[in-house]
Design a protein around this motif. Structure first.
Motif, short mmCIF file in Angstrom:
data_model
loop_
_atom_site.label_atom_id
_atom_site.label_comp_id
_atom_site.label_asym_id
_atom_site.label_seq_id
_atom_site.Cartn_x
_atom_site.Cartn_y
_atom_site.Cartn_z
N TYR A 581 164.98 10.73 -13.07
CA TYR A 581 164.68 9.78 -11.99
C TYR A 581 164.49 10.54 -10.67
O TYR A 581 163.50 10.33 -9.96
CB TYR A 581 165.82 8.76 -11.88
N VAL A 587 162.69 13.80 -2.69
CA VAL A 587 164.03 14.09 -2.21
C VAL A 587 163.98 15.42 -1.46
O VAL A 587 163.41 16.39 -1.95
CB VAL A 587 165.04 14.22 -3.37
N CYS A 593 170.42 19.19 -3.17
CA CYS A 593 171.50 20.14 -3.46
C CYS A 593 172.85 19.44 -3.45
O CYS A 593 173.71 19.70 -4.28
CB CYS A 593 171.48 21.27 -2.45
N ARG B 20 163.66 14.91 -18.93
CA ARG B 20 163.83 16.33 -18.72
C ARG B 20 164.82 16.85 -19.76
O ARG B 20 165.83 16.21 -20.05
CB ARG B 20 164.43 16.53 -17.34
N THR B 103 153.22 8.17 -3.68
CA THR B 103 153.05 9.61 -3.52
C THR B 103 152.11 10.11 -4.61
O THR B 103 152.24 9.73 -5.77
CB THR B 103 154.41 10.33 -3.67
N LEU B 139 151.44 9.48 0.73
CA LEU B 139 151.60 10.93 0.82
C LEU B 139 150.77 11.60 -0.26
O LEU B 139 150.88 11.24 -1.43
CB LEU B 139 153.08 11.30 0.65
N ILE B 217 163.28 24.56 -6.22
CA ILE B 217 164.48 25.36 -6.03
C ILE B 217 165.32 25.30 -7.28
O ILE B 217 165.38 24.29 -7.95
CB ILE B 217 165.32 24.89 -4.82
N CYS B 221 170.35 26.51 -4.82
CA CYS B 221 170.18 25.74 -3.60
C CYS B 221 170.08 26.58 -2.35
O CYS B 221 170.34 26.11 -1.25
CB CYS B 221 171.32 24.73 -3.40
N VAL B 223 167.88 27.63 -0.01
CA VAL B 223 166.56 27.60 0.60
C VAL B 223 166.51 28.76 1.58
O VAL B 223 167.43 28.96 2.36
CB VAL B 223 166.34 26.28 1.35
N LEU B 228 163.66 27.05 6.09
CA LEU B 228 164.43 25.94 6.65
C LEU B 228 164.17 25.81 8.15
O LEU B 228 163.95 24.72 8.68
CB LEU B 228 165.93 26.19 6.44
N LEU B 238 161.03 19.42 3.83
CA LEU B 238 161.04 20.24 2.61
C LEU B 238 161.52 19.38 1.46
O LEU B 238 162.68 18.98 1.41
CB LEU B 238 161.98 21.45 2.79
N LEU B 239 160.60 19.08 0.56
CA LEU B 239 160.96 18.25 -0.59
C LEU B 239 161.06 19.10 -1.85
O LEU B 239 160.48 20.17 -1.94
CB LEU B 239 159.91 17.15 -0.80
N VAL B 240 161.79 18.55 -2.81
CA VAL B 240 162.04 19.27 -4.06
C VAL B 240 161.10 18.79 -5.16
O VAL B 240 160.75 17.63 -5.20
CB VAL B 240 163.48 18.99 -4.52
N ASN B 242 159.91 19.88 -9.54
CA ASN B 242 160.09 20.84 -10.62
C ASN B 242 158.88 20.88 -11.55
O ASN B 242 159.00 20.95 -12.76
CB ASN B 242 161.41 20.63 -11.37
N VAL B 292 156.87 3.77 -5.76
CA VAL B 292 158.29 3.43 -5.68
C VAL B 292 158.47 2.23 -4.78
O VAL B 292 157.91 2.19 -3.68
CB VAL B 292 159.08 4.63 -5.10
N GLY B 297 164.47 1.65 -4.27
CA GLY B 297 164.53 2.93 -4.97
C GLY B 297 164.14 2.82 -6.44
O GLY B 297 164.60 3.60 -7.26
#
Lengths: 666, 312
Positions: A581, A587, A593, B20, B103, B139, B217, B221, B223, B228, B238-240, B242, B292, B297
């Protein structure tokens, strides 16, 4: 706990005589809310956590630790801190606060307890999730600032020596009062607000004897067998209920307790979610139900009662027994004569119904022996409510109201919900479905109630945030955790066993994913008639096949972290579901983190690389120099344990025994 | 030339393909699995002889025996080849547009000609707008080939990143994004895997600045502080993520479409003597979209389109 109305409470059996009137008016109020709010739509996700504290009086150099009974004074100090009130925090509250909302403090059943909630509800902005832990720390800090220097708010589920011989409260009061009639705790242990002693007294009166809270004692190497609770006095003759122990209320090998305070004096971590509408609320209620026992076992924090190590790890059954108002007839000990039915569970128990109008809810999941009041159900259905939801409330309404105020019976006010809430709020089920309150804009809500309070704010934030995220994953992926609801009852019992988090297996659904619906306009899809909306695709088909094939016994590790290759269950794991999710959401790195550290704690608790609070406390006791291997948690051990619990939330954290096994690297 | 348009439909209801796997960071499994399961689903749904409801596993041999003709579950329209057929009547979202955060992440793949990026970008956005039934997206993040943010220590990653990719090409490609921004089709722009040096160079050369830098990342964690700092200073979030950068290698694509047990049976593999389209296959771009419901959420719709050129 909400606002406390004042009035003249009826004693039992006068309250009993008014039970039908309260139920009748409660139903009418429920129908009024339902008709008003059933079409309420588009409410945002708002959620709140509740942290409950024990207040202890602790000094480094005094082995006698006590529970502080100054709840009223502390709340008074908080309420009259003008600066705090000006900034929005107050007691008790529910007032609309804007800007930087300070926490709100509430009284609780135990006079040694405090409850604190955030000043305003949280949203789903991921930044909000980062504010939870600092806010919890702030609550603890503010509470501490309004106490004496030697008083501390701590988040243990139960006070280890509540009801032990000697002095365990300050000030001291003798046991055996009129309201509780307990041989272990004084009436003054309860909040003096008239509601609480009345609740305790009327539960006792309805039962016809004191409540019996018996917990199996942990058999250590020097614990006698059979073990007889050495603190039970068989020679008391002050109240008729003193006969209870002579009539077998305190069996061998059980720690015996006899008052509501032993259960309702426990601290819990409860989370309430606002749903988009009633449909989403009903979905969440059903889907969270099977998660209850899993989170109970995972948050285990209650290995000690009345100065003895228990052979169980969680509080749930003790609260259940502590408010069990069932009569001998309802319990099945005597043939039914005056009462209407036998009732399988206490009014504090895992929930007994599913309520979602979800095609995946198979009738096989429901409890065929569910007791309901058919007249209540009929009335609700006549009022327009559907059968499933009417069944739910007709089950809650099999109970009598326990506390009835004479003033409230003069006139029925359909703009209020007091009579409905009287029944609703004394059905302490592990999930609660909450209709919108009268006269404000709050929506349909679901409360998740099984979790044990954790020793540190870090852990409390971790579990709170995890629950928020799993509800979002449930709604986003349309997950299906249905199992037969009686299996959840069994799971709740399993969760009590010592180290259930690692040693026990729980019934859990193997495949939580929806069955894909065929394309509506394809050869095998639905007919071409009807509207061309995406809704068609969102309605998954009803599953078929034997219900027993849908679920399996799994350990907490498998449920939380996913099946290993050799398991055959192929369950994805609740944490991977949450991570998937999060992978789909925007995020920021800092938030991700922080969330990772929360998920890491839970992952490691589930796979055993970190200890539950229960294990940590048990280990602390068993390795204490004063411990004699006989299950006794004496005053010095208790003192040092409380000292460690205080230290772990402060600069002394790194010196606390086994803190790295409990919380991870410090 | 044929343009293959692969699609996943809404992966949120697609079950385990989106999960995942423990320990699998940076992957294209979600894309590959959800394409594969959408192909299978379409084959089942559009096959007149099928009685399966989509849940019963079948062996490989049965699979190839019952695999329906490609024409039943795909659509050819001029030079476009939709795999599977897209039923546009099912497009759209449940609630009003302003309830959503949408997005989109566009992956320019390494084999594509960079001169085509402007067109690819417009094509990708058009497909997404049509699929979601909306006029604009909130976005748009673009992922250029050859960039990574890898390494045990992210300090190193940040330094290594500086020399990766091709600044000139990236700046040139940005023009079309600025155009979409100026038109109001995209409200906010973002980049992926830009380290601090690369990002600061980029900022001096573009008209519409990215508001987001999406980085991968690992668990530590850490960064890199320069990144930063730059993010704070320049107000870049700064978004994450994978995802891997080369999200659809051509070998993977051939396997997906081929005649093997996990393939869709669209591409010919002459050595097995089976029919299908033949030719050189070049994956050009992949776009991921996520809608979303903002204040709840809840992810309502998420999916991918992948486009490849086939020289027959």
């Amino acid at each position: 706990m909400g606002l406390l109305a004042l009035g003249t409470p009826l004693d039992w059996p006068e309250a009993k005589e008014k039970a039908d009137q309260v139920r009748q008016w409660g139903i009418q109020q429920l129908l009024a809310i339902w008709n008003k709010a059933k079409g309420k739509e588009k409410d945002a996700l708002l959620w709140g956590d509740e942290i409950e504290y024990l207040v202890v009086t602790y000094k480094d150099d005094d082995p006698n630790v006590t529970l502080s009974l100054r709840q009223a004074d502390i709340l008074h100090a908080l309420a009259h801190d003008e600066k705090l009130c000006d900034d929005g925090g107050c007691v008790p509250a529910l007032q609309d606060v804007g800007g930087t909302a300070l926490p709100i403090f509430h009284p609780e059943f135990g006079r040694f307890m405090l409850e604190a909630t955030p000043g305003k509800p949280w949203g789903i902005g991921f930044r909000d999730l980062l504010d939870v832990e600092p806010n919890m720390k702030l609550r603890r800090k503010i509470a501490k600032e309004h106490m004496h220097p030697e008083e501390f708010p701590i988040t243990l589920t139960t006070y280890p020596r509540l009801g032990s011989p000697g002095v365990f409260t300050s000030p001291y009061y003798p046991a055996s009062g009129e309201k509780l009639r307990s041989q272990f705790v004084p009436d003054e242990i309860a909040n003096p607000h008239i509601r609480f002693p009345t609740l305790a007294a009327n539960i006792r009166a309805r039962r016809g004897r004191k409540v019996q809270v018996n917990v199996p004692v942990y058999k250590d190497k020097n614990t006698p067998s059979p073990w007889k609770d050495p603190t039970v006095n068989y020679d008391l003759h002050k109240w008729p209920e003193d006969d209870d122990v002579r009539q077998g209320a305190a069996p061998d090998n059980f720690i015996h307790m006899d008052a509501m305070a032993f259960g309702m004096g426990s601290c819990c971590l409860q989370i309430t979610f606002q749903a988009k509408n009633i449909t989403e609320g009903r979905t969440m209620y059903d889907q969270l139900s099977p998660l209850g026992p899993i989170l109970l076992a995972l948050t285990a924090a209650t290995p000690i009662y009345k100065g003895f190590l228990a052979d169980t790890d969680v509080r749930w059954n003790q609260i259940s027994a502590a408010v069990d108002c069932r009569t001998p007839e309802e319990l099945g000990e005597k043939p039914l004569k005056n009462d209407r039915w036998r009732i399988a569970k206490s009014r504090y128990a895992p929930n007994s119904t599913y309520i979602s109008d979800d095609p995946r809810l198979r009738k096989e999941y429901l409890d065929p022996n569910l007791i309901i009041d058919p007249d209540v159900k009929q009335q609700l259905m006549n009022g327009g409510m559907d059968s499933l939801l009417a069944t739910h409330f007709a089950h809650l309404f099999i109970r009598d109201p326990i506390v009835v105020f004479a003033e409230d019976l003069e006139e029925l006010d359909l703009n209020k919900t007091d009579h409905f809430e009287n029944l609703q709020s004394t059905n302490w089920q592990h999930i609660r479905f909450k209709p919108p309150p009268a006269n404000n804009d709050i929506g349909w809500r679901v409360e998740f109630r099984p979790m044990e309070i954790q020793v540190t704010d870090f852990e409390n934030a971790a579990f709170s945030v995890f629950m928020v995220l799993i509800t979002r994953a449930i709604l986003s992926y349309d997950l299906n955790f249905y199992i037969p609801i009686t299996r959840t009852d069994e799971n709740m019992q399993t969760a009590h066993r010592r180290d259930a988090v690692l040693e026990e297996k729980f019934y859990f659904r193997k495949n939580p994913f929806p069955i894909r619906a065929p394309r509506p306009h394809s050869a095998n899809g639905a007919s071409n008639s009807g509207t061309n909306t995406p809704h068609i695709l969102s309605r998954p088909p009803t599953p078929t096949g034997p219900v027993e094939d849908e679920y399996a016994l799994m350990g907490i590790d498998e449920i939380m972290n996913g099946s290993k290759r050799d398991s055959g269950n192929n369950f994805p794991g609740l944490i991977p579901l949450v991570e998937s999710y999060l992978d789909s959401m925007n995020v920021d790195v800092e938030t991700r983190c922080e969330l990772a550290s929360y998920l890491d704690l839970i992952r490691k608790r589930a796979n055993g690389s970190l200890w539950t609070a229960s294990k940590w406390i048990r280990n602390f006791v068993q390795n204490h120099e004063d411990y004699k291997g006989d299950s006794v948690v004496g005053e010095k051990i208790n003192h040092d344990l409380i000292g460690a619990v205080i230290a772990i939330e402060g600069p002394g954290k790194k010196d606390v025994a086994n803190v790295e096994k409990f919380l991870g690297s410090v | 030339m044929t343009r293959l348009i692969l699609s996943t439909s809404n992966v949120m209801t697609g079950g385990p393909s989106i999960m995942r796997r423990p320990g699998a960071d940076r992957s294209n499994l979600e894309l590959i699995n959800s394409l594969r399961s959408n192909f299978l689903a379409a084959q089942e749904d559009y096959s007149p002889s099928s009685t399966s409801n989509g849940s019963s596993p079948r062996s490989d041999q049965e699979e190839s025996q019952v695999r329906p003709p490609v024409s039943t579950w795909t659509t050819r329209h001029a030079s476009d080849f939709y795999i599977p057929t897209i039923d546009w009547s099912l497009a759209g979202l449940f609630e009003e547009r302003n309830q959503y955060d949408i997005t989109v992440k566009l992956f320019y793949l390494p084999a594509a000609d960079i001169r085509d990026r402007a067109q690819h970008t417009k094509d990708a956005i058009q497909l997404v707008l049509r699929q979601l039934g909306v006029q604009y997206i909130d976005l748009l993040i673009v992922s250029f080939p050859g960039l990574s943010f890898d390494g045990d220590c992210e300090w190193e990653a940040d330094k290594k990143n500086s020399a990766q990719g091709n600044d000139n090409e990236e700046v040139a490609s940005w023009a079309v994004l600025e155009e979409l921004y100026d038109q109001g089709t995209v409200k906010k722009l973002g980049v992926a895997e830009f380290g601090s040096e690369k990002l600061s160079r980029f900022l001096t050369r573009v008209k519409i600045r990215p508001k987001v830098d999406q980085v991968n990342i690992k668990d530590c964690c850490n960064v890199p502080p320069p990144l930063l700092k730059l993010g704070k200073l320049e107000n870049i979030e700064l978004l994450v993520h994978n995802d891997c950068t080369n999200i659809l290698p051509s070998g993977t694509l051939r396997e997906l479409l081929g005649q093997g047990p996990d393939g869709a049976g669209v591409l010919s593999e002459t050595k097995r003597g089976l029919d299908g389209i033949k030719g050189d296959l070049t994956p050009e771009w992949v776009v991921k979209y996520t809608a979303v419901v903002r204040d709840r959420g809840v992810i309502e719709n998420k999916g991918y389109f992948a486009v490849a050129q086939l020289k027959e």
